[in-house]
Design a protein around this motif. Structure first.
Motif, PDB file in Angstrom:
ATOM      1  N   LYS A  68       0.828  -1.220   0.000  1.00 25.96           N
ATOM      2  CA  LYS A  68       0.000   0.000   0.000  1.00 25.96           C
ATOM      3  C   LYS A  68       0.854   1.258   0.000  1.00 25.96           C
ATOM      4  CE  LYS A  68      -3.973  -1.965   2.497  1.00 25.96           C
ATOM      5  NZ  LYS A  68      -4.790  -1.869   3.732  1.00 25.96           N
ATOM      6  N   LEU A  69       1.881   1.269   0.843  1.00 18.65           N
ATOM      7  CA  LEU A  69       2.748   2.445   0.932  1.00 18.65           C
ATOM      8  C   LEU A  69       3.473   2.690  -0.377  1.00 18.65           C
ATOM      9  CD1 LEU A  69       4.151   1.803   4.499  1.00 18.65           C
ATOM     10  CD2 LEU A  69       3.005   3.920   3.803  1.00 18.65           C
ATOM     11  N   ALA A  70       3.995   1.638  -0.985  1.00 19.70           N
ATOM     12  CA  ALA A  70       4.729   1.789  -2.241  1.00 19.70           C
ATOM     13  C   ALA A  70       3.820   2.311  -3.342  1.00 19.70           C
ATOM     14  CB  ALA A  70       5.345   0.451  -2.642  1.00 19.70           C
ATOM     15  N   ARG A  71       2.633   1.765  -3.440  1.00 15.55           N
ATOM     16  CA  ARG A  71       1.703   2.216  -4.485  1.00 15.55           C
ATOM     17  C   ARG A  71       1.231   3.643  -4.231  1.00 15.55           C
ATOM     18  NH1 ARG A  71      -1.873  -3.362  -5.554  1.00 15.55           N
ATOM     19  NH2 ARG A  71      -0.448  -4.177  -7.162  1.00 15.55           N
ATOM     20  N   ALA A  72       0.957   3.970  -2.983  1.00 13.93           N
ATOM     21  CA  ALA A  72       0.492   5.322  -2.674  1.00 13.93           C
ATOM     22  C   ALA A  72       1.601   6.353  -2.875  1.00 13.93           C
ATOM     23  CB  ALA A  72      -0.011   5.372  -1.232  1.00 13.93           C
ATOM     24  N   ALA A  73       2.832   5.991  -2.507  1.00 15.94           N
ATOM     25  CA  ALA A  73       3.942   6.947  -2.613  1.00 15.94           C
ATOM     26  C   ALA A  73       4.341   7.212  -4.047  1.00 15.94           C
ATOM     27  CB  ALA A  73       5.147   6.427  -1.832  1.00 15.94           C
ATOM     28  N   THR A  74       4.161   6.219  -4.928  1.00 17.28           N
ATOM     29  CA  THR A  74       4.607   6.370  -6.320  1.00 17.28           C
ATOM     30  C   THR A  74       3.474   6.655  -7.294  1.00 17.28           C
ATOM     31  OG1 THR A  74       4.391   3.997  -6.767  1.00 17.28           O
ATOM     32  CG2 THR A  74       6.517   4.783  -5.898  1.00 17.28           C
ATOM     33  N   GLY A  75       2.249   6.303  -6.921  1.00 13.02           N
ATOM     34  CA  GLY A  75       1.135   6.440  -7.846  1.00 13.02           C
ATOM     35  C   GLY A  75       1.141   5.366  -8.927  1.00 13.02           C
ATOM     36  N   ARG A  76       1.917   4.301  -8.738  1.00 12.85           N
ATOM     37  CA  ARG A  76       2.009   3.210  -9.709  1.00 12.85           C
ATOM     38  C   ARG A  76       1.474   1.930  -9.067  1.00 12.85           C
ATOM     39  NH1 ARG A  76       8.413   4.428 -10.579  1.00 12.85           N
ATOM     40  NH2 ARG A  76       8.212   6.619 -11.212  1.00 12.85           N
ATOM     41  N   HIS A  77       1.203   0.914  -9.890  1.00 12.63           N
ATOM     42  CA  HIS A  77       0.563  -0.275  -9.323  1.00 12.63           C
ATOM     43  C   HIS A  77       1.387  -1.551  -9.417  1.00 12.63           C
ATOM     44  CE1 HIS A  77      -0.388  -1.222 -13.518  1.00 12.63           C
ATOM     45  NE2 HIS A  77      -0.746  -2.427 -13.129  1.00 12.63           N
ATOM     46  N   LYS A  78       2.357  -1.649 -10.323  1.00 17.39           N
ATOM     47  CA  LYS A  78       3.067  -2.913 -10.497  1.00 17.39           C
ATOM     48  C   LYS A  78       4.089  -3.150  -9.386  1.00 17.39           C
ATOM     49  CE  LYS A  78       2.639  -3.212 -15.532  1.00 17.39           C
ATOM     50  NZ  LYS A  78       3.367  -3.142 -16.821  1.00 17.39           N
ATOM     51  N   ILE A  79       4.176  -4.418  -8.990  1.00 12.40           N
ATOM     52  CA  ILE A  79       5.129  -4.849  -7.967  1.00 12.40           C
ATOM     53  C   ILE A  79       5.946  -5.998  -8.550  1.00 12.40           C
ATOM     54  CG2 ILE A  79       5.408  -5.839  -5.670  1.00 12.40           C
ATOM     55  CD1 ILE A  79       4.189  -3.077  -5.528  1.00 12.40           C
ATOM     56  N   LEU A  80       7.268  -5.909  -8.460  1.00 12.42           N
ATOM     57  CA  LEU A  80       8.124  -6.988  -8.932  1.00 12.42           C
ATOM     58  C   LEU A  80       8.543  -7.865  -7.761  1.00 12.42           C
ATOM     59  CD1 LEU A  80      10.489  -5.287 -11.563  1.00 12.42           C
ATOM     60  CD2 LEU A  80       8.107  -6.012 -11.773  1.00 12.42           C
ATOM     61  N   ALA A  81       8.508  -9.182  -7.974  1.00 14.82           N
ATOM     62  CA  ALA A  81       8.873 -10.143  -6.926  1.00 14.82           C
ATOM     63  C   ALA A  81       9.478 -11.374  -7.595  1.00 14.82           C
ATOM     64  CB  ALA A  81       7.654 -10.526  -6.090  1.00 14.82           C
ATOM     65  N   ARG A  82      10.109 -12.230  -6.785  1.00 14.78           N
ATOM     66  CA  ARG A  82      10.838 -13.377  -7.327  1.00 14.78           C
ATOM     67  C   ARG A  82      10.087 -14.690  -7.084  1.00 14.78           C
ATOM     68  NH1 ARG A  82      16.876 -12.263  -4.993  1.00 14.78           N
ATOM     69  NH2 ARG A  82      15.731 -12.411  -3.033  1.00 14.78           N
ATOM     70  N   LEU A 134      21.252  -9.452 -12.219  1.00 12.94           N
ATOM     71  CA  LEU A 134      20.883  -8.042 -12.310  1.00 12.94           C
ATOM     72  C   LEU A 134      20.370  -7.693 -13.702  1.00 12.94           C
ATOM     73  CD1 LEU A 134      23.775  -6.394 -10.254  1.00 12.94           C
ATOM     74  CD2 LEU A 134      21.410  -6.772  -9.534  1.00 12.94           C
ATOM     75  N   GLN A 135      20.962  -8.301 -14.724  1.00 15.90           N
ATOM     76  CA  GLN A 135      20.478  -8.054 -16.081  1.00 15.90           C
ATOM     77  C   GLN A 135      19.059  -8.564 -16.239  1.00 15.90           C
ATOM     78  OE1 GLN A 135      22.122  -6.261 -18.599  1.00 15.90           O
ATOM     79  NE2 GLN A 135      20.004  -6.325 -19.329  1.00 15.90           N
ATOM     80  N   GLY A 136      18.745  -9.679 -15.579  1.00 17.88           N
ATOM     81  CA  GLY A 136      17.383 -10.188 -15.628  1.00 17.88           C
ATOM     82  C   GLY A 136      16.391  -9.202 -15.047  1.00 17.88           C
ATOM     83  N   LEU A 137      16.763  -8.552 -13.933  1.00 19.95           N
ATOM     84  CA  LEU A 137      15.900  -7.525 -13.351  1.00 19.95           C
ATOM     85  C   LEU A 137      15.770  -6.342 -14.292  1.00 19.95           C
ATOM     86  CD1 LEU A 137      14.293  -6.197 -11.075  1.00 19.95           C
ATOM     87  CD2 LEU A 137      16.477  -5.556 -10.006  1.00 19.95           C
ATOM     88  N   GLU A 138      16.880  -5.916 -14.858  1.00 16.58           N
ATOM     89  CA  GLU A 138      16.851  -4.795 -15.815  1.00 16.58           C
ATOM     90  C   GLU A 138      15.926  -5.109 -16.990  1.00 16.58           C
ATOM     91  OE1 GLU A 138      18.561  -1.763 -15.851  1.00 16.58           O
ATOM     92  OE2 GLU A 138      20.641  -2.102 -15.221  1.00 16.58           O
ATOM     93  N   ASP A 139      15.996  -6.329 -17.498  1.00 15.47           N
ATOM     94  CA  ASP A 139      15.161  -6.706 -18.642  1.00 15.47           C
ATOM     95  C   ASP A 139      13.678  -6.614 -18.300  1.00 15.47           C
ATOM     96  OD1 ASP A 139      17.436  -7.201 -20.122  1.00 15.47           O
ATOM     97  OD2 ASP A 139      17.379  -9.382 -19.856  1.00 15.47           O
ATOM     98  N   VAL A 140      13.298  -7.124 -17.113  1.00 15.49           N
ATOM     99  CA  VAL A 140      11.888  -7.083 -16.717  1.00 15.49           C
ATOM    100  C   VAL A 140      11.419  -5.635 -16.582  1.00 15.49           C
ATOM    101  CG1 VAL A 140      10.243  -7.654 -14.885  1.00 15.49           C
ATOM    102  CG2 VAL A 140      11.926  -9.350 -15.616  1.00 15.49           C
ATOM    103  N   ILE A 141      12.243  -4.790 -15.994  1.00 15.66           N
ATOM    104  CA  ILE A 141      11.882  -3.371 -15.864  1.00 15.66           C
ATOM    105  C   ILE A 141      11.698  -2.742 -17.245  1.00 15.66           C
ATOM    106  CG2 ILE A 141      12.746  -1.103 -15.136  1.00 15.66           C
ATOM    107  CD1 ILE A 141      14.034  -2.532 -12.733  1.00 15.66           C
ATOM    108  N   ARG A 142      12.582  -3.083 -18.177  1.00 16.18           N
ATOM    109  CA  ARG A 142      12.466  -2.539 -19.535  1.00 16.18           C
ATOM    110  C   ARG A 142      11.170  -2.991 -20.189  1.00 16.18           C
ATOM    111  NH1 ARG A 142      16.576  -4.884 -21.501  1.00 16.18           N
ATOM    112  NH2 ARG A 142      18.053  -3.218 -21.001  1.00 16.18           N
ATOM    113  N   TYR A 143      10.867  -4.290 -20.071  1.00 19.64           N
ATOM    114  CA  TYR A 143       9.683  -4.824 -20.743  1.00 19.64           C
ATOM    115  C   TYR A 143       8.382  -4.361 -20.096  1.00 19.64           C
ATOM    116  CZ  TYR A 143      13.071  -8.049 -22.866  1.00 19.64           C
ATOM    117  OH  TYR A 143      14.132  -8.600 -23.539  1.00 19.64           O
ATOM    118  N   GLU A 144       8.388  -4.142 -18.776  1.00 16.89           N
ATOM    119  CA  GLU A 144       7.177  -3.731 -18.076  1.00 16.89           C
ATOM    120  C   GLU A 144       6.990  -2.218 -18.067  1.00 16.89           C
ATOM    121  OE1 GLU A 144       4.731  -5.528 -16.885  1.00 16.89           O
ATOM    122  OE2 GLU A 144       5.674  -7.433 -17.432  1.00 16.89           O
ATOM    123  N   GLY A 145       8.103  -1.484 -18.211  1.00 16.90           N
ATOM    124  CA  GLY A 145       8.033  -0.022 -18.183  1.00 16.90           C
ATOM    125  C   GLY A 145       8.266   0.520 -16.794  1.00 16.90           C
ATOM    126  N   ALA A 146       9.398   1.155 -16.588  1.00 16.96           N
ATOM    127  CA  ALA A 146       9.759   1.646 -15.256  1.00 16.96           C
ATOM    128  C   ALA A 146       8.694   2.559 -14.670  1.00 16.96           C
ATOM    129  CB  ALA A 146      11.106   2.369 -15.318  1.00 16.96           C
TER     130      ALA A 146
END
Length: 445
Positions: A129-143, A194-206
């Protein structure tokens, strides 16, 4: 037949039978549960009603960090319960003020404010809740190799198979690669993860991503210690992409690794951090979400849409404040650091003696032994999300010989209370040593 209410009057068989008849057990086929009845506990030992002593080699759920039955915490609980049992969270209390200030002293970096919950799963829910409210975004990345709790949002973030039966969960959760793959002895190269994380961020849109969640050290899915450079790399990627980094320290926090928090090993400050378990050493339920100063400031003029009836419960806060005092007074965090190489040496000796030991890992008193049928190729003693006759026999042997710990998949956890002595640590590993003779019989090469 009537049930007596006199404390200490029931046998182990009666306790287990009535508990099974009238209460539900977590993560269990109810008809198959075979619980151990416990009457009392002290230090690193549990005791049945008949007086059988059991070495608690997992701090229950990696949580009773200071050990069982510490009078200083019990007295603090009693004193607070006598003075003020409960007020709703809109009130302020002395114990709330003192604990908040104390946590601000020991939290990483500029984290200086916390929101109190009643456990780790609720901490995760409110971090979302805090992350979404503070950023105004909805996506959450997890492993995938993660466990964050059993409530809806926390279960969705959880990547392990416990999630499957609880789907569908909340929307907006996206997976990114783990540092460790199932069936491999060593972590993936840091740059690859780390490249795997970067790729997901690129594909999902930072610009659509609120936060990256991770267990700083993965707990129930294998005590997976990230290679040096990984945690700092995640921090850099999150900062560069204006995404919040959320560290789940529910298991790894409060001295378990030989530091106050696992992130301290890599000098990283997350934006949000969840905690529970060792926060009170599980003497009473309590969790919290810590936040950096700039995150807290966002809610100075913005509503935080979250709340819990028992947030900032005075008696739980008193337990926490006393628990932190025990860590400091007894040097328990230093003891965990001191025993880090001692546990590593126990692990090494087991690997030397037993061909079934495929890999071992520990940081402080956060440890595990992975069992295999062959080391080369590295073949786990169980299939993914499964068990084997050997692992069942090992679990039975440990129980019959007075040692409690977790034995999920192909692993034996070694996570004793931080107050454990060298001799008690050796006692636990001697029992495990004997149990590994069972696993050795399954080795094929």
């Amino acid at each position: 037949m009537g049930i007596t209410t006199e404390s200490g009057s029931m046998t182990s068989e009666e306790i287990a039978r009535l508990s099974k008849e009238h209460t539900f057990f977590s993560w269990s086929v109810q008809g198959a549960v075979d619980p151990i009845a416990i009457d009392h506990a002290e230090g690193v030992y549990l005791y049945t009603p008949e007086g059988e002593r059991i070495l608690d080699f997992n701090s229950q759920l990696m949580s009773v960090n200071i050990g069982h039955g510490d009078r200083r915490v019990l007295d603090a609980i009693t004193a607070q319960a006598t003075k003020l049992q409960y007020v709703q969270p809109a009130f302020a209390t002395e114990v709330r003020a003192r604990l908040g200030a104390k946590l601000a002293e020991i939290l990483p970096g500029d984290m200086d404010k916390v929101f109190f919950t009643l456990g780790g799963a609720e901490a995760i829910e409110n971090a979302i809740k805090l992350a979404r409210a503070a950023t105004g975004r909805h996506k959450i990345l997890a492993r995938y190799r993660s466990y964050h709790g059993a409530t809806l949002g926390a279960m969705t973030l959880t990547g392990d198979p416990r999630r499957w039966a609880n789907e569908p969960g909340i929307v907006g959760v996206v997976r990114y690669p783990d540092t460790h793959r199932w069936g491999e002895a060593e972590p993936r190269p840091v740059a690859e993860s780390l490249q795997g994380l970067e790729d997901v961020i690129r594909y999902e849109g930072a610009k659509t991503i609120a936060a990256v969640f991770l267990e700083t050290i993965v707990g129930t899915n294998g005590i997976l210690i990230p290679p040096d450079g990984y945690i700092a790399g995640v921090r850099e990627i999150c900062t560069r992409n204006d995404i919040l980094m959320v560290a789940d320290e529910v298991m790894a926090g409060f001295g378990r690794t030989g530091r106050w928090f696992a992130v301290d090993h890599w000098d990283v400050t997350p934006d949000l951090m969840t905690m529970a378990k060792g926060l009170t050493s599980s003497y009473l339920p309590l969790g919290a979400v810590a936040m950096r100063h700039e995150i807290a400031e966002k809610f100075e003029n913005q509503m935080f849409y979250g709340g819990l009836t028992y947030s900032s419960h005075p008696v739980s806060l008193a337990a926490s404040l006393a628990t932190i005092g025990v860590y400091e007074e007894d040097g328990l965090i230093q003891n965990a650091a001191r025993l880090d190489p001692v546990m590593r040496e126990h692990h090494r000796r087991l690997a030397e003696r037993h061909p079934s030991v495929g890999a071992t890992r520990n940081l402080g008193l956060f440890g595990i032994i992975d069992l295999v049928r062959t080391r080369d190729p590295w073949t786990p003693l169980t299939p993914f999300n499964g068990t084997s006759d050997e692992m069942k026999a090992i679990a039975t042997f440990l129980r019959k010989n007075g040692l409690y710990t977790l034995t999920p998949n192909n692993s034996i956890h070694t996570n004793p209370p931080l107050c454990i002595t060298d001799a008690q640590l050796a006692e636990g590993f001697a029992i495990i040593d004997a149990a590994l003779d069972i696993a050795d019989q399954a080795v094929t090469g």
